[in-house]
Design an enzyme around this catalytic site. Structure first.
Site, short mmCIF file in Angstrom:
data_model
loop_
_atom_site.label_atom_id
_atom_site.label_comp_id
_atom_site.label_asym_id
_atom_site.label_seq_id
_atom_site.Cartn_x
_atom_site.Cartn_y
_atom_site.Cartn_z
N ASP A 53 0.84 -1.20 0.00
CA ASP A 53 0.00 0.00 0.00
C ASP A 53 0.88 1.25 0.00
OD1 ASP A 53 -1.90 2.07 0.68
OD2 ASP A 53 -3.23 0.48 1.36
N SER A 92 -6.92 4.32 -1.68
CA SER A 92 -6.79 2.86 -1.63
C SER A 92 -8.10 2.14 -1.88
CB SER A 92 -6.23 2.44 -0.27
OG SER A 92 -4.94 2.96 -0.07
N ASP A 106 -10.11 -2.33 6.63
CA ASP A 106 -9.52 -1.22 5.89
C ASP A 106 -9.65 -1.47 4.39
OD1 ASP A 106 -8.34 1.24 5.77
OD2 ASP A 106 -6.30 0.53 6.08
N THR A 124 -7.90 -1.97 1.46
CA THR A 124 -7.36 -3.03 0.62
C THR A 124 -7.90 -4.41 0.96
OG1 THR A 124 -5.38 -1.72 0.19
CG2 THR A 124 -5.23 -4.08 -0.23
N ARG A 169 -15.71 3.85 2.64
CA ARG A 169 -14.69 3.04 3.31
C ARG A 169 -14.73 3.13 4.83
NH1 ARG A 169 -8.85 5.24 1.69
NH2 ARG A 169 -8.27 3.78 3.33
N GLU A 206 -1.38 -7.98 2.05
CA GLU A 206 -1.11 -6.54 2.00
C GLU A 206 -0.13 -6.11 3.08
OE1 GLU A 206 -3.33 -2.19 2.43
OE2 GLU A 206 -3.97 -3.92 3.63
N ASP A 232 2.05 2.78 3.46
CA ASP A 232 1.18 3.95 3.24
C ASP A 232 0.99 4.75 4.52
OD1 ASP A 232 -1.39 5.27 1.79
OD2 ASP A 232 -1.97 4.57 3.78
N LYS A 233 0.65 4.07 5.59
CA LYS A 233 0.29 4.79 6.82
C LYS A 233 1.49 5.53 7.40
CE LYS A 233 -3.26 1.32 7.56
NZ LYS A 233 -4.25 2.11 6.80
N HIS A 245 2.09 8.60 5.21
CA HIS A 245 1.13 9.64 5.58
C HIS A 245 1.64 10.44 6.78
CE1 HIS A 245 -2.34 9.31 3.00
NE2 HIS A 245 -2.48 8.01 3.22
N ASP A 249 -1.13 0.03 -4.83
CA ASP A 249 -2.40 0.66 -5.16
C ASP A 249 -2.22 2.09 -5.67
OD1 ASP A 249 -1.49 1.44 -2.69
OD2 ASP A 249 -3.39 1.17 -1.63
N HIS A 250 -1.23 2.78 -5.11
CA HIS A 250 -0.92 4.17 -5.50
C HIS A 250 0.47 4.48 -4.98
CE1 HIS A 250 -1.65 5.09 -1.30
NE2 HIS A 250 -2.84 4.51 -1.39
N HIS A 262 -1.09 11.09 -1.21
CA HIS A 262 -0.69 10.06 -2.17
C HIS A 262 -0.04 10.70 -3.38
CE1 HIS A 262 -4.15 7.26 -0.61
NE2 HIS A 262 -3.18 7.42 0.26
#
Length: 719
Positions: free
Chosen positions: A39, A90, A141, A143, A154, A292, A297-298, A301, A339-340, A382
């Site tokens: 992710d 995501s 979450d 994904t 989501r 995953e 990702d987190k 962020h 995913d991105h 992202h």
């Protein structure tokens, strides 16, 4: 292999089945599929972890070992206008590969109209296969959720949120979907009650084996429809394997630090993946498993470099487990992608106005910066760049070249012999963004020509032009689902490490030694052998006429201005026209072959100046050169064409105004807004960059290459 880009000869396509009808297969190509998602893991994030752990020219044992690689496009749709959103979340991206439908940000397993669409896990389960999801996030979450349910937002994670979600929530749907194995966090939402009974108690009553520690999961002997495994290892997301070391404004000016393992971190994803494979492989009909690594990702962020690095390395170990299983099994397709993209950038020097940190990497000090927060202390954004996709096993060839995120869905369906879905030309419909159909194995095999058969070599080098720049240019000129002529049509795509070392400067000498004709094309003119000036000519000449557009620089706060179009540079040198002329001259009475190099370093200057239009215009001009080279190579049959950036800028595709970084918005040809930012004062991006090729030896450029390995492939073709 039917593509929007004409990669393969028509004769190779005619034998392939159309996707609109479920193929009649006596035996599916694969019995099992393992889909692994990092992710927020674009090349910038991979490069950060790789260089920290393995050095500037190092390689990861899992991710970098997969033999088939490509790039794929990722975007979502605006729910009101149905126009592309170039910086997706995501939920929309996961829905794309899970269902094959492009959807809106926040959508979980539903199309842009809110209609539920069958996902891969449901289709595999209906075919009698075992199914599973393993994640380091909450199992509700985005994904994991796209494989386990269907909700229109989501945030609909438990019954407590059902009233605002039309009565639907992910925790109850996870129980009703009844995958054989679900492992992750999110225990808190299973405590929500329905009619006085918690969702967790309902799961137990329905026969689920509930485990709350890694030891309990390891002790499970079997998991199937009679007794599925629900492993809930944390109330929320699983804790990271490395201690968090948050970056700060100007932090890269401090002494470099080493990342440290966190004893309280989650069980290795590789261990959880291995257990899932053990349980699922007991089904003689095969299995589908999604894995995953969520907190890449987190942590990005939160601008936490060490947390991000640890989660990437943790995912890499899980990839190694999956590929080892596939190699031993012989009937398993492994696909690894993201995913991105995300915010982190490897910059060449300390930066002062955005979050940054200095790290003590294996090859020396590394500077990482995060520039996309909309305000101080806010979450980083992202990045909408195209993404690396890699594969091993049956149908792995389907990831080669440029594909789209939704193509993962059709590849998995084909691999497992699942029914294909009806194709629609609409972006909002299944197949509307697709770039492939059918099994590409035969077509890719035919395109894999031995390097020894090359007669001519054409190299197009765009310094400062990487994956973000290619994506920006495609979005601006051709649309998110469109094709950037030339570059997107090259059959094979890989990555080259953007580090010090070998470059392309020695290739002219090699051509001369091989007694080939040779020439250099740049915006400053064309020089042919045996000109004495040729050896001194440099592709790094920063000629502004390399760009088809006049400069338009991003500024702090520039994102708030209305989106505009780039202005045409009437003095631009058309590199396509120059390339065509050079090829014609070199190929006249050509007996021994020729070497042609086309390029410019203006992408570096434009990137350093935060000149968005300059970078897009330069990339588009290079694409013209690639297109002319490709036309000749396809007709000639003995020419290797290579395009590479060698380095990139710090550009990032975003959809919110970064409070302290230069940014602006452009109006694209399809009517959407394209937001771009640059890390202020960061210089060039140290991430791995695109290399794409066609012709003899081109297939050997898949995967990750050092500059020395790239040069070696070209040298072999010249020799």
């Amino acid at each position: 292999m039917k593509l929007r880009t004409p990669l393969i000869a028509l004769s190779a396509l005619l034998a392939l089945p159309a996707l609109g009808v479920a193929p009649a297969q006596a035996k599916a190509p694969a019995q099992n599929v393992i889909l692994i998602i990092g992710d927020g893991m674009a090349d910038a994030q991979l490069s950060l972890a790789r260089q920290y752990e393995y050095g500037s020219n190092g390689k990861m044992p899992g991710l970098d070992s997969l033999p088939y690689t490509g790039e794929y496009t990722t975007f979502s749709l605006d729910r009101s206008t149905l126009k592309p959103d170039y910086d997706p979340d995501s939920a929309a991206t996961g829905t794309a590969w899970a269902t094959g439908y492009k959807s809106y940000d926040g959508a979980i397993g539903v199309d842009v109209y809110g209609k539920s669409r069958e996902n891969l896990l449901e289709a595999a389960k209906a075919a009698g296969k075992a199914t599973g999801v393993v994640t380091t996030s909450e199992v509700q979450d985005a994904t994991p959720a796209v494989m386990l349910g269907h909700v229109t937002a989501r945030g609909c994670k438990g019954p407590a949120s059902s009233s605002s979600c039309g009565g639907a929530n992910m925790s109850e749907q996870i129980v009703s979907t009844r995958a054989d194995v679900v492992i992750g966090g999110g225990a808190q939402y299973f405590e929500d009650k329905v009619g006085g009974v918690s969702v967790l108690d309902s799961a137990k009553k329905a026969g689920f084996q509930v485990a709350t520690t890694a030891a309990q999961i390891e002790a499970v002997k079997s998991a199937d429809q009679s007794a599925p495994l629900l492993g809930l290892l944390a109330d929320g997301n699983l804790p990271t394997v490395y201690k968090q070391t948050k970056s700060s404004v100007g932090g890269s000016s401090n002494a470099p630090i080493k990342c440290e393992a966190d004893p309280s971190g989650h069980a290795p994803l590789s261990t959880l993946t291995s257990k899932a494979l053990e349980l699922l492989s007991a089904n003689p009909q095969g299995f589908f498993l999604e894995v995953e690594g969520a907190s890449i990702d987190k942590q990005s962020h939160s601008a936490e470099p060490c947390g991000q690095i640890g989660e990437t390395l943790d995912l890499d170990a899980a990839v190694k487990v999956a590929t080892d299983f596939a190699k031993k099994d012989g009937n398993t397709l492994v696909i690894v992608t993201a995913d991105h993209g995300h915010a982190s950038r490897l910059v060449s020097k300390p930066v002062g106005s955005v979050n940054s940190l200095a790290l003590a990497g294996k090859s020396g000090t590394m500077y990482v910066a995060y520039s996309s927060a909309p305000k101080a202390g806010a979450s980083q954004q992202h990045d909408g760049t195209q993404l690396r996709i890699a594969a091993y096993g049956p149908l792995a060839a389907n990831v080669v070249g440029l594909t789209d995120q939704t193509d993962v869905n059709r590849t998995v369906r084909l691999a497992l012999g699942l029914p294909a879905l009806k194709v629609s030309k609409s972006l909002a419909g299944y197949g509307g963004a697709s770039r492939i159909s059918g099994d590409a194995t035969v077509a890719v095999k035919k395109a894999t020509i031995k390097a020894s058969k090359a007669k001519n070599v054409i190299v197009i080098a765009g310094l400062g032009i990487g994956n973000d720049e290619v994506t920006m240019t495609r979005n601006y000129r051709n649309g998110a689902a469109g094709t950037l002529p030339g570059i997107d049509s090259l059959t094979f795509q890989g990555q080259v490490i953007a580090s010090a070392g070998s470059d392309l400067s020695s290739l002219v000498a090699d051509a001369k030694k091989a007694k080939l004709r040779y020439a250099l094309v740049s915006p400053g003119g064309t020089k042919y052998s045996p000109s004495k000036k040729l050896a001194k000519a440099k592709l790094t000449a920063k000629n502004a006429n390399a760009s088809l557009y006049l400069p338009r620089k991003a500024t702090v706060g520039g994102f708030d201005a209305s989106a505009k179009r780039c202005k045409v540079n009437t003095k631009a040198v058309n590199l396509g026209t120059k390339t065509k002329a050079a090829i014609k001259k070199l190929n006249t009475r050509n007996t021994k072959g020729f070497f042609l190099e086309i390029g410019t370093g203006y992408g570096v200057k434009a990137g350093n100046n935060a000149d968005v239009c300059g970078q897009i215009g330069t990339t588009a001009n290079l694409a013209k050169a690639v297109n002319e080279a490709l036309k000749f190579a396809k007709k000639d049959g003995r020419t290797l064409v290579v395009f590479t950036g060698l380095s990139g800028s710090t550009a990032q595709i975003v959809d919110e105004n970064p409070y302290s970084a230069p940014s602006l918005k452009l109006r694209t040809g399809e009517g959407s807004e394209l937001g771009v930012l640059y890390t202020p004062g960061g210089g060039q991006d140290g991430s791995s960059q695109i290399v794409a090729a066609y012709g003899p030896g081109a297939a050997s450029l898949m995967g990750l290459k050092t500059k020395a390995e790239l040069v070696k492939v070209i040298k072999q073709a010249i020799a």
